[in-house]
Enzyme design. Structure first.
Site, PDB file in Angstrom:
ATOM      1  N   MET A   1       0.845  -1.153   0.143  1.00 43.04           N
ATOM      2  CA  MET A   1      -0.091  -0.047  -0.072  1.00 43.04           C
ATOM      3  C   MET A   1       0.923   1.223  -0.172  1.00 43.04           C
ATOM      4  O   MET A   1       0.401   2.305  -0.700  1.00 43.04           O
ATOM      5  CB  MET A   1      -0.745   0.041   1.260  1.00 43.04           C
ATOM      6  CG  MET A   1      -1.900  -0.946   1.164  1.00 43.04           C
ATOM      7  SD  MET A   1      -2.925  -1.101  -0.299  1.00 43.04           S
ATOM      8  CE  MET A   1      -4.050   0.224  -0.110  1.00 43.04           C
TER       9      MET A   1
ATOM     10  N   VAL B   1       2.035   0.989   7.629  1.00 38.40           N
ATOM     11  CA  VAL B   1       2.927   0.011   8.057  1.00 38.40           C
ATOM     12  C   VAL B   1       1.889  -1.265   8.375  1.00 38.40           C
ATOM     13  O   VAL B   1       0.621  -1.080   8.198  1.00 38.40           O
ATOM     14  CB  VAL B   1       3.641   0.239   9.550  1.00 38.40           C
ATOM     15  CG1 VAL B   1       4.473   1.600   9.226  1.00 38.40           C
ATOM     16  CG2 VAL B   1       2.508   0.773  10.610  1.00 38.40           C
TER      17      VAL B   1
ATOM     18  N   LYS C   1       0.930   0.546  15.046  1.00 39.81           N
ATOM     19  CA  LYS C   1       0.519   1.837  14.566  1.00 39.81           C
ATOM     20  C   LYS C   1       0.482   3.011  15.605  1.00 39.81           C
ATOM     21  O   LYS C   1       1.093   3.908  15.411  1.00 39.81           O
ATOM     22  CB  LYS C   1      -1.057   1.897  14.502  1.00 39.81           C
ATOM     23  CG  LYS C   1      -1.575   0.690  13.407  1.00 39.81           C
ATOM     24  CD  LYS C   1      -1.566   1.163  11.667  1.00 39.81           C
ATOM     25  CE  LYS C   1      -1.960   0.252  10.737  1.00 39.81           C
ATOM     26  NZ  LYS C   1      -1.723   0.505   9.478  1.00 39.81           N
TER      27      LYS C   1
ATOM     28  N   SER D   1      -6.998  -0.768   7.436  1.00 39.27           N
ATOM     29  CA  SER D   1      -8.279  -1.061   6.790  1.00 39.27           C
ATOM     30  C   SER D   1      -9.274  -1.607   7.740  1.00 39.27           C
ATOM     31  O   SER D   1     -10.417  -1.846   7.613  1.00 39.27           O
ATOM     32  CB  SER D   1      -7.929  -2.087   5.883  1.00 39.27           C
ATOM     33  OG  SER D   1      -7.113  -3.038   6.429  1.00 39.27           O
TER      34      SER D   1
ATOM     35  N   HIS E   1      -8.143   5.578   4.008  1.00 38.64           N
ATOM     36  CA  HIS E   1      -8.163   4.115   3.365  1.00 38.64           C
ATOM     37  C   HIS E   1      -8.104   3.983   2.052  1.00 38.64           C
ATOM     38  O   HIS E   1      -9.036   4.188   1.376  1.00 38.64           O
ATOM     39  CB  HIS E   1      -9.466   3.365   4.277  1.00 38.64           C
ATOM     40  CG  HIS E   1      -9.505   1.922   3.775  1.00 38.64           C
ATOM     41  ND1 HIS E   1     -10.596   1.109   3.671  1.00 38.64           N
ATOM     42  CD2 HIS E   1      -8.497   1.008   3.655  1.00 38.64           C
ATOM     43  CE1 HIS E   1     -10.381   0.197   3.513  1.00 38.64           C
ATOM     44  NE2 HIS E   1      -9.026  -0.089   3.263  1.00 38.64           N
TER      45      HIS E   1
ATOM     46  N   ASN F   1     -15.606  -2.176   4.163  1.00 39.13           N
ATOM     47  CA  ASN F   1     -15.020  -3.773   4.391  1.00 39.13           C
ATOM     48  C   ASN F   1     -16.020  -4.261   5.323  1.00 39.13           C
ATOM     49  O   ASN F   1     -16.189  -5.565   5.489  1.00 39.13           O
ATOM     50  CB  ASN F   1     -13.502  -3.653   5.190  1.00 39.13           C
ATOM     51  CG  ASN F   1     -12.612  -3.607   4.118  1.00 39.13           C
ATOM     52  OD1 ASN F   1     -12.856  -3.801   2.813  1.00 39.13           O
ATOM     53  ND2 ASN F   1     -11.397  -3.337   4.219  1.00 39.13           N
TER      54      ASN F   1
END
Ligand code: NAI
Length: 598
Positions: free
Chosen positions: A200, A276, A283, A305, A326, A376
């Site tokens: 990402m 990360v 985080k 996510s 996101h 999601n």
């Protein structure tokens, strides 16, 4: 096109964009264009909908003159030249010399139909546009116009056109946030920084560079940094090979990327995006470090996510500057940016994120903070039902084929193989303790992961993968499925395509209704735009919530009640769905009633 001549400024673009709204060019557009530009060009423009630049329009004869100087003065001079010739000016309706002959046209129309079937799978308007242009080559002008009018009407009153018009306005509507004053200041983003150069982080870095924004890219080790940069270079090389970018463009973009192993230069960044590994402790640690490294008014964005943005923000002294950005994989390609607002996120940070999304070529949709956010969280029940169907007797290929046929870019099992089955496996393990005891859980995906079948990346998942990415059915998977079903006492039966579509798509709709109730999604249209741009939902169905409106909420609600009786509480209908269904209302109507109170 009904004029005798057309002139254009060099930067002008001309086009027939109607198909993008599910209709075809009207007012003789499909009859005059092939007469001016030729059949092949007219097909490309009417069925594809993309604009043509002035030089190209000149080359194909659609315009007669490109004016480099003063547009009005030179246009008048051009008209005077024509008059001076004292010839009868040509009427476009009478110009038949570019209409070709049946033999050469046959191949051109066949190619156009094949291209439309591939590029615009399931869409009706491009095929109707082709039919209209074909009429121009076969019928006298007036009869061709009548044919066009009939085809136009068919498209205008179609569900597809209504859905595409909904999408067109929807993309604009999502930028309006009711509690965000119009005059909220938007900060200029001149310098960006990204933490993590994995899948990402690399894609996000390219997204910034492609928009011309300099970006610092930080990794923890030289090895990871080199790997990340090599992937970025490889992706750019592919774009050059495919003719998407020129080498000069790519060189400029690469020069905007500054790799580093430290936080050096982070104090100049207007925005920092963290990408990360997915884990709360990591985080929080990274955000605590960013709190030290960033300037006071920088935006601190996480690409998580699933994780709680508020908890991530709590690791800083400035939760009001923290937000979720996101992105979707591949981040440099997918158009969606889910913008997750935390409890404390400042209005200016939200407004800047929306403006930035546009600058990055994305559609930004603002959502609330919950596990999985909007997209999601809905995808979970969708994948759950796909797997239940397989355990109950549907074949893996049947589930994928049913949803592909419905219009999804890919079926759910192929999608899972692409994303990596291990991703969901890890999330399921992490959250298993939160599941209500005794509730049915999908069995097969975990079994596949235990066998090391993670999907495409390991060459096997729901399917087998040879040297390419083409999925191949695997009898071993069928055996595993049957075994899992036997062990769990699930009786297997034959399952219709209709049931596959209803159970998976209504699972999206039911969870979407809950998101609306909870205010995680602001409006049904926000969910639609998320699904179209992030999950491959077909635009001509308008998104899951619009699709439910099209079916009728009463019918959707009753079917969900049936599923609840058959499959238990995971199918409990969302109270909002029940309410709207009983009142004979729609999600779209719910949106407008909300706008009234905003
Ligand atoms: P990845 O495993 O490909 O990359 C993570 C990178 O972060 C690794 O290169 C690692 O060396 C680096 N890293 C770890 N700690 C670091 C630190 N302290 N400073 C700098 N770099 C550090 O993971 P991926 O898939 O790129 O995921 C990153 C985030 O994006 C996760 O939060 C994930 O949930 C989210 N995400 C992933 C999507 C996907 O499809 N893979 C889609 C959307 C979001």
């Amino acid at each position: 096109m009904a004029c005798h001549y057309r002139v254009a400024a060099p930067a002008a673009q001309v086009g027939q964009p109607e198909v993008k709204l599910g209709i075809i060019p009207g007012a003789a557009g499909t009859q005059r264009l092939p007469r001016l530009a030729g059949v092949a060009k007219a097909l490309e423009m009417c069925a594809g909908g993309d604009p043509v630049k002035a030089p190209d329009a000149l080359a194909c004869g659609l315009i007669d003159h490109v004016i480099e100087g003063d547009l009005l003065a030179d246009a008048i001079a051009f008209a005077r030249e024509i008059v001076a010739k004292r010839e009868r000016p040509p009427k476009s309706r009478e110009r038949n010399d570019k209409l070709g002959d049946p033999q050469s046209n046959a191949a051109i129309f066949a190619a156009a139909r094949a291209a439309a079937a591939k590029k615009a799978r399931g869409l009706m308007a491009p095929l109707k546009a082709i039919e209209a242009v074909e009429a121009a080559t076969r019928l006298p002008f007036d009869q061709g116009c009548q044919k066009e009018a009939g085809l136009f009407q068919e498209c205008l009153f179609s569900d597809q056109s209504k859905a595409l018009i909904h999408v067109f306005f929807g993309e604009r509507a999502v930028a309006k946030i009711p509690d965000l004053p119009k005059d909220t200041p938007v900060a200029e983003i001149r310098q960006a920084a990204v933490v993590g150069a994995g899948t990402m982080g690399g894609g996000i870095t390219m997204t910034y560079a492609n928009a011309g924004i300099p970006v610092i890219l930080r990794e923890v080790s030289q090895e990871a940094l080199d790997r990340g940069l090599a992937t970025i270079r490889r992706n750019y090389d592919t774009s050059v090979q495919r003719g998407r970018f020129t080498q000069a463009f790519v060189d400029q973009r690469l020069a905007l990327i500054r790799p580093t192993l430290s936080y050096e230069g982070f104090d100049t960044a207007d925005i920092i995006v963290e990408a990360v590994f997915e884990g709360m402790e990591l985080k929080k640690q990274v955000f605590a470090e960013l709190d030290q490294a960033a300037k006071p008014d920088a935006i601190l964005a996480s690409n998580t996510s699933t994780l709680d943005i508020d908890q991530i923000a709590s690791a800083t002294s400035r939760p009001h500057r923290v937000i979720g950005h996101h992105f979707f994989s591949p981040a440099n390609v997918m158009r969606l940016l889910e913008i997750v607002r935390g409890k404390a996120t400042a209005p200016g940070v939200i407004a800047t994120s929306l403006a930035l999304a546009r600058k990055l070529g994305k559609v930004g949709v603002v959502v609330g903070n919950c596990r999985g956010f909007a997209g999601n969280r809905m995808f979970g029940p969708y994948l759950r039902e796909a797997q239940f169907l397989i355990e109950e007797g549907a074949r893996v290929e049947d589930v994928d084929a049913a949803l592909y046929q419905f219009g999804m870019a890919m079926g759910p099992m192929a999608t899972s193989d692409l994303a990596g089955l291990d991703v969901g496996w890890r999330i399921r393990k992490e959250y298993r303790h939160l599941e209500p005891p005794g509730r049915r859980q999908p069995l097969v995906a975990d079994r596949l992961c235990e066998m090391g079948r993670y999907g495409q990346k390991t060459g096997a998942g729901w399917y087998l993968y040879g040297s390419g990415r083409k999925p191949i059915s695997d009898p071993e998977v069928d055996q595993i499925i049957e075994q899992c079903a036997r062990d769990a006492g699930i009786s297997r039966r034959s399952i219709t395509t209709e049931e596959i579509v209803d159970r998976t798509i209504y699972a999206l709709v039911n969870e979407g209704a809950r998101l609306l109730e909870e205010g995680i999604a602001l409006r049904a249209v926000d969910i639609d735009i998320i699904y179209l741009n992030g999950y491959g939902f077909p635009a001509y169905r308008g998104g899951p919530m619009w699709y439910a409106d099209t079916v009728g909420l009463k019918k959707v609600y009753e079917r969900i009640c049936e599923f609840e009786q058959q499959h238990g509480e995971c199918w409990a209908p969302a109270p909002l769905l029940k309410q709207l269904a009983e009142q004979g209302k729609t999600f779209a109507g719910f949106d407008s009633s909300r706008a009234l109170f905003a």
